[in-house]
Design a protein around this motif. Structure first.
Motif, PDB file in Angstrom:
ATOM      1  N   ALA A  63       1.019  -1.383   0.464  1.00 15.21           N
ATOM      2  CA  ALA A  63      -0.047  -0.235   0.008  1.00 15.21           C
ATOM      3  C   ALA A  63       0.943   1.401  -0.020  1.00 15.21           C
ATOM      4  O   ALA A  63       1.907   1.328   0.749  1.00 15.21           O
ATOM      5  N   VAL A  64       0.542   2.079  -0.945  1.00  9.83           N
ATOM      6  CA  VAL A  64       0.653   3.792  -0.864  1.00  9.83           C
ATOM      7  C   VAL A  64       0.638   4.732   0.460  1.00  9.83           C
ATOM      8  O   VAL A  64      -0.332   4.814   0.959  1.00  9.83           O
ATOM      9  N   ARG A  65       1.921   5.192   0.990  1.00  4.23           N
ATOM     10  CA  ARG A  65       0.824   6.310   1.970  1.00  4.23           C
ATOM     11  C   ARG A  65       0.292   7.674   1.396  1.00  4.23           C
ATOM     12  O   ARG A  65       1.223   8.207   0.660  1.00  4.23           O
ATOM     13  N   GLU A  66      -0.569   8.297   1.560  1.00  7.56           N
ATOM     14  CA  GLU A  66      -1.531   9.301   1.602  1.00  7.56           C
ATOM     15  C   GLU A  66      -1.267   9.674   0.148  1.00  7.56           C
ATOM     16  O   GLU A  66      -0.627  10.746   0.236  1.00  7.56           O
ATOM     17  N   PRO A  67      -1.604   8.478  -0.775  1.00  7.73           N
ATOM     18  CA  PRO A  67      -1.099   9.468  -2.335  1.00  7.73           C
ATOM     19  C   PRO A  67      -2.295  10.912  -2.927  1.00  7.73           C
ATOM     20  O   PRO A  67      -1.478  11.758  -2.988  1.00  7.73           O
ATOM     21  N   ARG A  68      -2.908  10.746  -1.785  1.00  2.99           N
ATOM     22  CA  ARG A  68      -3.785  12.343  -1.783  1.00  2.99           C
ATOM     23  C   ARG A  68      -3.196  13.562  -1.697  1.00  2.99           C
ATOM     24  O   ARG A  68      -3.255  14.632  -2.374  1.00  2.99           O
ATOM     25  N   ARG A  69      -2.799  13.493  -0.737  1.00  5.03           N
ATOM     26  CA  ARG A  69      -2.077  14.577  -0.337  1.00  5.03           C
ATOM     27  C   ARG A  69      -0.743  14.533  -1.022  1.00  5.03           C
ATOM     28  O   ARG A  69      -0.484  15.698  -1.594  1.00  5.03           O
ATOM     29  N   HIS A  70       0.164  13.680  -1.769  1.00  2.95           N
ATOM     30  CA  HIS A  70       1.264  14.434  -2.277  1.00  2.95           C
ATOM     31  C   HIS A  70       0.136  14.220  -3.737  1.00  2.95           C
ATOM     32  O   HIS A  70       1.084  15.253  -4.207  1.00  2.95           O
ATOM     33  N   PHE A  71      -0.433  13.610  -4.510  1.00  8.22           N
ATOM     34  CA  PHE A  71      -1.302  14.519  -5.836  1.00  8.22           C
ATOM     35  C   PHE A  71      -1.552  16.012  -5.679  1.00  8.22           C
ATOM     36  O   PHE A  71      -1.191  16.486  -6.227  1.00  8.22           O
ATOM     37  N   GLU A  72      -2.076  16.077  -4.333  1.00  8.99           N
ATOM     38  CA  GLU A  72      -2.407  17.549  -4.119  1.00  8.99           C
ATOM     39  C   GLU A  72      -1.413  18.613  -4.069  1.00  8.99           C
ATOM     40  O   GLU A  72      -1.632  19.552  -4.170  1.00  8.99           O
ATOM     41  N   ARG A  95       9.220   7.039  16.502  1.00  2.78           N
ATOM     42  CA  ARG A  95       9.848   6.302  14.882  1.00  2.78           C
ATOM     43  C   ARG A  95       9.010   4.653  14.544  1.00  2.78           C
ATOM     44  O   ARG A  95       8.713   4.297  14.209  1.00  2.78           O
ATOM     45  N   GLN A  96       9.560   3.583  16.070  1.00  2.00           N
ATOM     46  CA  GLN A  96       9.218   2.392  15.813  1.00  2.00           C
ATOM     47  C   GLN A  96       7.721   2.646  15.775  1.00  2.00           C
ATOM     48  O   GLN A  96       7.061   2.244  15.141  1.00  2.00           O
ATOM     49  N   ARG A  97       6.330   3.316  16.609  1.00  2.00           N
ATOM     50  CA  ARG A  97       5.339   3.427  16.335  1.00  2.00           C
ATOM     51  C   ARG A  97       4.985   4.326  14.405  1.00  2.00           C
ATOM     52  O   ARG A  97       3.766   3.108  14.028  1.00  2.00           O
ATOM     53  N   TYR A  98       5.166   4.564  13.989  1.00  2.13           N
ATOM     54  CA  TYR A  98       5.505   4.919  12.888  1.00  2.13           C
ATOM     55  C   TYR A  98       5.740   3.886  11.671  1.00  2.13           C
ATOM     56  O   TYR A  98       4.467   3.686  11.374  1.00  2.13           O
ATOM     57  N   LEU A  99       7.090   3.508  12.118  1.00  2.00           N
ATOM     58  CA  LEU A  99       6.936   2.173  11.121  1.00  2.00           C
ATOM     59  C   LEU A  99       5.721   1.126  11.326  1.00  2.00           C
ATOM     60  O   LEU A  99       5.054   0.661  10.308  1.00  2.00           O
ATOM     61  N   GLU A 100       4.811   1.078  12.915  1.00  3.26           N
ATOM     62  CA  GLU A 100       3.939  -0.072  12.767  1.00  3.26           C
ATOM     63  C   GLU A 100       3.063   0.494  11.726  1.00  3.26           C
ATOM     64  O   GLU A 100       2.402  -0.079  11.374  1.00  3.26           O
ATOM     65  N   LEU A 101       2.828   1.900  12.177  1.00  5.28           N
ATOM     66  CA  LEU A 101       1.248   2.758  11.143  1.00  5.28           C
ATOM     67  C   LEU A 101       2.119   1.692   9.732  1.00  5.28           C
ATOM     68  O   LEU A 101       0.757   1.851   8.761  1.00  5.28           O
ATOM     69  N   MET A 102       2.872   2.482   9.236  1.00  6.70           N
ATOM     70  CA  MET A 102       2.697   2.009   7.616  1.00  6.70           C
ATOM     71  C   MET A 102       3.111   0.457   7.222  1.00  6.70           C
ATOM     72  O   MET A 102       2.224   0.543   5.778  1.00  6.70           O
ATOM     73  N   ARG A 103       3.504  -0.835   8.315  1.00  7.97           N
ATOM     74  CA  ARG A 103       2.983  -1.712   7.714  1.00  7.97           C
ATOM     75  C   ARG A 103       1.573  -2.384   7.985  1.00  7.97           C
ATOM     76  O   ARG A 103       1.580  -3.440   8.252  1.00  7.97           O
ATOM     77  N   GLY A 104       0.342  -1.541   7.539  1.00  9.01           N
ATOM     78  CA  GLY A 104      -1.065  -2.043   7.802  1.00  9.01           C
ATOM     79  C   GLY A 104      -1.611  -1.679   9.244  1.00  9.01           C
ATOM     80  O   GLY A 104      -2.900  -2.094   9.168  1.00  9.01           O
ATOM     81  N   ASP A 105      -0.986  -0.913  10.286  1.00  6.52           N
ATOM     82  CA  ASP A 105      -1.785  -0.569  11.406  1.00  6.52           C
ATOM     83  C   ASP A 105      -2.098   1.039  11.030  1.00  6.52           C
ATOM     84  O   ASP A 105      -3.337   1.591  12.415  1.00  6.52           O
ATOM     85  N   GLY A 106      -1.915   1.001  10.347  1.00  2.00           N
ATOM     86  CA  GLY A 106      -1.981   3.589  10.065  1.00  2.00           C
ATOM     87  C   GLY A 106      -3.937   3.680   9.825  1.00  2.00           C
ATOM     88  O   GLY A 106      -4.082   4.875  10.727  1.00  2.00           O
ATOM     89  N   GLU A 107      -4.688   2.496   9.923  1.00  2.53           N
ATOM     90  CA  GLU A 107      -6.025   3.432  10.247  1.00  2.53           C
ATOM     91  C   GLU A 107      -6.690   3.755  10.740  1.00  2.53           C
ATOM     92  O   GLU A 107      -7.810   4.348  10.586  1.00  2.53           O
ATOM     93  N   ARG A 108      -6.266   3.309  11.531  1.00  2.65           N
ATOM     94  CA  ARG A 108      -6.899   3.348  13.122  1.00  2.65           C
ATOM     95  C   ARG A 108      -6.469   4.890  13.357  1.00  2.65           C
ATOM     96  O   ARG A 108      -6.917   5.484  13.972  1.00  2.65           O
ATOM     97  N   LEU A 109      -5.470   5.339  13.134  1.00  2.00           N
ATOM     98  CA  LEU A 109      -5.076   6.248  13.255  1.00  2.00           C
ATOM     99  C   LEU A 109      -5.794   7.449  12.160  1.00  2.00           C
ATOM    100  O   LEU A 109      -4.796   8.726  11.760  1.00  2.00           O
ATOM    101  N   GLY A 110      -6.275   6.930  10.980  1.00  4.14           N
ATOM    102  CA  GLY A 110      -6.539   7.763   9.899  1.00  4.14           C
ATOM    103  C   GLY A 110      -5.667   7.823   8.605  1.00  4.14           C
ATOM    104  O   GLY A 110      -6.096   9.021   7.864  1.00  4.14           O
ATOM    105  N   VAL A 111      -4.775   7.148   8.619  1.00  6.61           N
ATOM    106  CA  VAL A 111      -3.582   6.787   7.816  1.00  6.61           C
ATOM    107  C   VAL A 111      -3.536   6.826   6.577  1.00  6.61           C
ATOM    108  O   VAL A 111      -4.150   5.987   6.701  1.00  6.61           O
ATOM    109  N   ASP A 112      -3.913   8.062   5.528  1.00  8.57           N
ATOM    110  CA  ASP A 112      -4.295   6.976   4.393  1.00  8.57           C
ATOM    111  C   ASP A 112      -3.221   5.604   3.397  1.00  8.57           C
ATOM    112  O   ASP A 112      -2.505   6.261   2.472  1.00  8.57           O
TER     113      ASP A 112
END
Ligand code: PMP
Length: 338
Positions: free
Chosen positions: A59-68, A285-302
């Motif tokens: 999955a790609v992180r926040e593509p709409r934000r990058h597009f905008e 840093r550790q938390r960020y990597l967990e979010l990127m590997r699939g846990d992100g949606e709970r915090l609203g990361v696209d």
């Protein structure tokens, strides 16, 4: 591991995507008279895609934000955009399907090169997407030096615009830093306060919590910092955006650089001043990597899935017979107008 930021561009992947078409990487062309070259007119983005913890979803992180942000950079430089978010995303997916390796993540670099037009008249740009594989290992912490070069003010070359020209000074700063034995540089703004690193924002932590300069201090409007802010608040860590003086940076307890490719890389030292490696930034840093590997949606990361392999199996589609160079450049028109 060496810093991926400096290694990714040295790869030569087999394919690039030019205006939605797959083109052999070595066949992508641009004319010597294109304004992308003569007046440094190109804007770009850097996105990262991650394999999930289970290895089933890429999955790609926040593509709409990058597009905008790409659209905003282009608009501020008067470069028209003639593709939609859906087309942008489809392009990332096509290229990912051809370049993905099940053991590595990917960094995407969509660049909008001005190929036609002259001083704002008849401007047209090609969207070229390149992708580079990324090891999954943690980057080593970095040693930084404060550069003698400065981030330009908003009225000169706005750091909010993610354009190639902004990296001319960043490059000089990095060369200077490497000559002095550092991994990279921090740039101050015109007021002598912390702006950003050459390709990432700066975070410090002290007894008051975590702080980072706002965009008005002449740094990029970082998508990673926004995710880190959410993650910090979720962990109960105070997070503030405020100007940071040079001595505040040097006397902080912790320091890190944050960006799509750097994620949150810890800094061990700036100009001989040392930082703790075992504090809140390392937790973040550790938390960020967990979010990127699939846990992100709970915090609203696209996190937008691009490739799935639910049964653990996936193979790249057949490569097309790419004949064209994919560019829209009218070479005759360019020769006439250069
Ligand atoms: N500043 C600069 C100069 C950058 O190149 C980057 C990387 N894009 C950043 C900050 C961090 O921005 P982001 O988190 O959106 O990648």
């Amino acid at each position: 591991m060496a810093h991926t930021a400096s290694l990714s561009q040295l790869q030569k992947p087999p394919w690039a995507l030019v205006n939605g078409q797959l083109v052999r990487y070595e066949d992508v062309r641009i004319h010597i008279s294109a304004e992308a070259l003569t007046r440094a007119l190109s804007v770009f983005e850097g996105l990262k895609g991650y394999w999930s913890q289970s290895g089933e979803v890429f999955a790609v992180r926040e593509p709409r934000r990058h597009f905008e942000r790409l659209c905003r950079s282009a608009a501020l430089l008067q470069i028209p955009i003639d593709f939609t978010y859906e087309e942008f995303l489809a392009g990332l997916r096509t290229l990912a399907e051809h370049l993905l390796d099940p053991d590595r993540d990917l960094w995407f670099r969509p660049t909008l090169y001005v190929t036609q037009g002259h001083w704002g008249e008849g401007t047209r740009a090609d969207l070229v997407v390149t992708e580079f594989s990324q090891q999954k290992d943690d980057p080593d912490p970095m040693r930084l030096g404060v550069s003698t070069w400065r981030r330009s003010p908003d009225v000169a070359l706005p750091s909010r615009v993610k354009c190639s020209a902004n990296y001319v000074v960043a490059r000089l700063a990095r060369i200077e830093a490497r000559r002095l034995g550092y991994d990279d540089a921090l740039l101050l703004n015109d007021f002598g306060r912390v702006a950003e690193a050459t390709g990432a924002c700066v975070l410090i932590a002290d007894r008051r919590g975590i702080a980072t300069p706002p965009t008005s201090e002449c740094c990029l409007d970082s998508i990673t910092v926004d995710v880190l802010e959410r993650a910090a608040l979720d962990l109960g860590l105070p997070f503030e955006r405020r100007p940071i003086e040079r001595t505040e940076l040097l006397s902080a307890d912790e320091c890190g650089v944050a960006g799509t490719i750097s994620e949150l890389t810890l800094v061990t030292e700036v100009d001989g001043f040392h930082y703790s490696q075992a504090g809140v930034l390392s937790r973040l840093r550790q938390r960020y990597l967990e979010l990127m590997r699939g846990d992100g949606e709970r915090l609203g990361v696209d996190l937008v899935p691009l490739v799935l392999r639910p049964d653990g199996y996936w193979s790249a589609p057949d490569a097309p017979a790419a004949a064209s160079d994919g560019t829209s450049t009218d070479f005759a028109q360019l020769n006439a107008s250069a």
